[in-house]
Design an enzyme around this catalytic site. Structure first.
Site, PDB file in Angstrom:
ATOM      1  N   SER A   1      47.246  30.628  18.079  1.00  0.00           N
ATOM      2  CA  SER A   1      48.103  31.480  17.254  1.00  0.00           C
ATOM      3  C   SER A   1      47.760  31.424  15.768  1.00  0.00           C
ATOM      4  CB  SER A   1      49.575  31.095  17.453  1.00  0.00           C
ATOM      5  OG  SER A   1      49.823  29.782  17.015  1.00  0.00           O
TER       6      SER A   1
ATOM      7  N   LYS B   1      59.244  29.616  15.241  1.00  0.00           N
ATOM      8  CA  LYS B   1      58.386  29.890  14.084  1.00  0.00           C
ATOM      9  C   LYS B   1      59.153  30.622  12.989  1.00  0.00           C
ATOM     10  CE  LYS B   1      54.071  29.857  16.704  1.00  0.00           C
ATOM     11  NZ  LYS B   1      52.912  30.621  17.189  1.00  0.00           N
TER      12      LYS B   1
END
Length: 803
Positions: free
Chosen positions: A680, A723
């Site tokens: 990611s 996140k």
């Protein structure tokens, strides 16, 4: 102690080797002579002066020993009596006269003749000699008292003498020593030296006899105790029989318990069979104890007792809301479970798995479920468990065997339908003793756990009505087969607003009570709690927040004790530093200013989301790409893919096609000691490299996450909520996300969505347009489609977060 020694004298005598006996001077000893050579030696002695030399042979099993197989020191004896027996043997009685040492052995007419040297010692009376004799006599008296094979009066009268030589020989002859030890005493010619050696031997033998006596006394007491218990048990049985209660009342009581325990038929039959075996066993035998323990465990496990379940959904909802703030999805699943229980008479037990970072309330939620449903609650920690026997137990063949933790916890619950929490299921390990996660497959399978078999009980036990709840921080360490048996519910980290509410409703009250404070002593403002969250904690849960609140309460408690019960303080943003000291975390943007090659990424960890800064710099070189920061294989491959993308877009970034030939690129992810991995960070690394090469700074107020392909496509990532929470905690309110993650916004709390501006992108070109302070003109011209602006709230205001 002094002695005087006479001259040596040598004599030639018939010699006879003897077995298993040592003849001492001054002692009368009978024995039987059968060997032909010994008979001839005896006849020779009888024909002369009736003197013969006797020496013990080394090995008694040898019939005709040679001279070197006989001890060199023996005894000259006088033959007192001899009697010929019908079988040809001769029985003789001899009296020891004095010691002798063999000088030479000759074979004469079929028997041995020895030249023997005799040394006679005379002793002079002195206080030291008398003291030594008294000590030896006293020790021998103690020895005779302890030794049951010697007659006390006979032995004591025998040693009342004044000659030390005779005293030592009489005592040595009556000591129960080995042939070697007696021979050692025989070989000491000096009476004074023999006295010292005899005293040492007596000390050792008395100590041995004392130990033997202690052991015999202990054994006797144990035997007396066992006999006493047996006698009393028999007497109790007789009394009970006389009273009409029957002699088997204990076994009858056990049988009644078995009959009323509600066991299945096969279990009941096994219990009755075990009871029948127990009746036939002696009550004091070890096997009886094993059998009784097994019966006690069978009776202790709940077979039919159930908690009366509360199925009132409104009450359950009220309890859950009182104990926990937020967690709407979890509460909804629990209420669904209760609704099904109302409609279905005998539903199978549920198996849930709460997955989330530490401190978000997984364990306490299990306790709330038990409280809401009216069930008993038991908890088993699986952290570090590596033995399959912890789950299934040990077989009864092992000493000290016990059932596994599953059965032990069911006994502790006392009902067959408790809420059973399997804590830290992701932290099990395995070794040569087995894999406990494999044993859990049966426990957590609704199709199998109605006939769970523990190795100790060795009967089927129904776990189908148990409400199992497993907890874990991560899923990848749980075997896939075990994951398949559980319904996974994820508990994400709390937002700042949720933490404030949790602190106000639960944590502050809990810590005030723990510190002995009342509301008049301390109050917390909302701003102070927010300051605690921002400046003193960085976590997904609320565990550290609770510690900091507790720290404040303890300091206030100290002042209350010091200044009196009327002391009162309000915790505000102005004085919170006075209680907790210097702030631990700065409540600022991830970076102070926009810089070239410096990008803020977002990462997911076991404890929630976190900020991941990425740096890139360009130096002269030959096109080498250096990656540092303890990056995993997947993250290194993402960096390679990002570099390939930048090279393929060189013209669009205003770079020459062969720019990399004269340059080296170094990509570093700070906090180098912490391992990092995952795809990611792809767009983050690509943005850092693009910025470093194009010399265009990256915006400091924006964060990003997404996987990159070689063609510049942005692929979806996991852990979106965690996140975004990490970005929010760091003061970043604008985030670039993959377009395919737009569907995951449903899991993000509305207040978090309202507070942030979210950009969803398909390509890396769109990322660069958003992230760089000024997009390269080629990118702006060549981008085939405009970047979708963030959705607005519908009020016509400036673009805000996705709402």
């Amino acid at each position: 102690m002094t002695t005087s020694k006479e001259k040596f004298e040598s004599r030639k005598l018939p010699m006879m080797p003897i077995r298993d006996v040592v003849i001492f001077p001054f002692m009368m000893t009978p024995f039987v002579v059968g060997r032909e050579s010994s008979v001839r030696a005896l006849e020779e002695a009888l024909a002369a002066d009736k003197k013969i030399f006797l020496a013990t042979q080394h090995d008694a099993s040898i019939d005709e020993p040679k001279a070197n197989e006989i001890y060199q020191v023996g005894t000259i004896v006088n033959i007192v009596q001899s009697l010929k027996l019908p079988d040809g043997n001769i029985k003789v009685l001899v009296e020891g006269i004095e010691r002798g040492k063999i000088l030479q052995v000759t074979d004469t007419d079929g028997f041995m003749q020895a030249t023997v040297r005799v040394a006679r010692y005379t002793t002079e009376a002195n206080p030291a000699l008398e003291a030594a004799m008294q000590r030896v006599t006293s020790l021998f008296e103690q020895y005779v008292k302890l030794c049951q094979s010697l007659q006390y009066e006979t032995m004591i009268s025998a040693v009342r003498m004044e000659d030390p030589a005779k005293l030592t020989d009489v005592i040595a002859a009556n000591l129960q020593l080995s042939i070697e030890e007696k021979q050692e005493l025989l070989e000491i010619f000096d009476p004074a030296e023999r006295l010292t050696r005899i005293a040492d031997v007596l000390d050792i033998e008395i100590e041995k006899l004392n130990v033997d006596r202690t052991i015999q006394s202990r054994v006797k007491r144990q035997m007396e105790k066992a006999q006493k218990e047996y006698y009393l048990n028999e007497k109790i049985k007789a009394i009970q029989k006389e009273l009409g209660r029957g002699e088997k009342s204990e076994f009858d009581e056990l049988k009644k318990k078995v009959e009323s325990a509600g066991m299945p038929k096969d279990v009941k039959d096994k219990a009755l069979q075990e009871l029948k075996k127990l009746e036939a066993m002696p009550p004091m035998s070890a096997e009886s104890t094993v059998s009784r323990n097994y019966l006690d465990w069978l009776l202790a496990v709940p077979w039919k007792k159930r908690s009366k379940e509360i199925r009132n959904i409104s009450r359950a909802e009220k309890v859950l809301n009182e104990d926990h703030y937020g967690l709407e999805k979890i509460k909804e699943r629990i209420l669904e479970f209760l609704a099904v229980r109302q409609l279905v008479k005998n539903p199978k037990g549920s198996i849930l798995c709460f997955v989330g970072p530490p401190g978000v309330g997984k364990t306490s939620l299990g306790m709330s479920i038990a409280k809401a449903t009216g069930r008993k609650f038991v908890r088993m920690s699986l952290g570090g468990v590596r033995d399959e026997a912890e789950i299934r137990g040990h077989r009864r063949t092992y000493i000290g065997a016990l059932p596994g933790q599953i059965i032990q916890m069911m006994k502790k619950a006392g009902t067959k339908n408790p809420v059973f929490m399997l804590d830290e299921v992701d932290k099990m390990s395995m070794d040569f003793r087995g894999d406990p996660s494999a044993a859990l497959l049966e426990v957590l399978d609704p199709e199998q756990n109605f006939m769970f078999v523990d190795h100790y009980l060795d009967v089927e036990y129904d776990l189908s009505q148990v409400f199992f709840i497993a907890t874990a921080n991560v899923m990848h360490t749980i075997p896939p087969a075990l994951q398949d048996r559980m319904e996974v519910l994820r508990l994400h980290g709390y937002t700042e607003q949720e933490k404030v509410e949790i602190a106000k409703q639960f944590l502050v009250k809990k810590q005030m009570t723990a510190a002995g404070l009342s509301e008049k002593n301390i109050t917390f403002t909302d701003e102070a709690i927010t300051a605690l969250i921002r400046s003193y904690t960085r976590e997904a849960g609320v565990r550290n927040l609770e510690r900091e609140i507790g720290n404040v309460c303890r300091k206030v408690a100290r002042k209350v004790v010091k200044e009196g019960e009327n002391y009162s303080v309000s915790i505000t943003t102005q004085n919170v530093n006075d209680f907790l000291g210097v702030i631990k975390f700065r409540d600022t943007l991830a970076h102070e200013k926009s810089e070239i090659g410096l990008v803020t990424g977002l990462a997911w960890t076991e404890v929630g989301g976190s900020i991941l800064s990425t740096e890139a710099t360009v130096v002269d070189g030959k096109g080498k790409l250096t990656l540092t920061g303890k990056l995993g294989d997947v993250m290194q491959e993402s960096a390679q893919a990002a570099m390939s993308y930048v090279r393929s877009r060189a013209n669009r970034l205003g770079l020459s096609r062969d720019f990399y030939r004269n340059l080296d690129l170094h990509v570093h992810v700070p906090e180098g000691s912490i391992p990092k991995d995952g795809p990611s960070a792809g767009i983050t690394i690509a943005t850092a490299i693009s910025s470093a090469l194009s010399k265009i700074p990256v915006r400091r107020d924006i964060a990003m996450t997404g996987e990159i392909t070689l063609r510049g496509k942005v692929l979806p990532i996991g852990g979106l909520k965690e996140k975004l929470l990490a970005a929010h905690r760091a003061g970043l309110f604008e985030v670039i996300l993959p377009k395919d993650n737009e569907k995951d916004l449903a899991e993000v709390p509305e207040n978090l969505r309202n507070a942030m501006k979210l950009h969803f992108v398909d390509t890396m070109d769109q990322v660069l347009q958003l992230a760089l302070e000024s997009a390269p003109p080629q990118i702006e011209e060549l981008t085939g489609q405009p970047i979708a602006p963030p959705l607005t709230s519908g009020t016509g205001d400036a673009p805000t977060a996705h709402q």
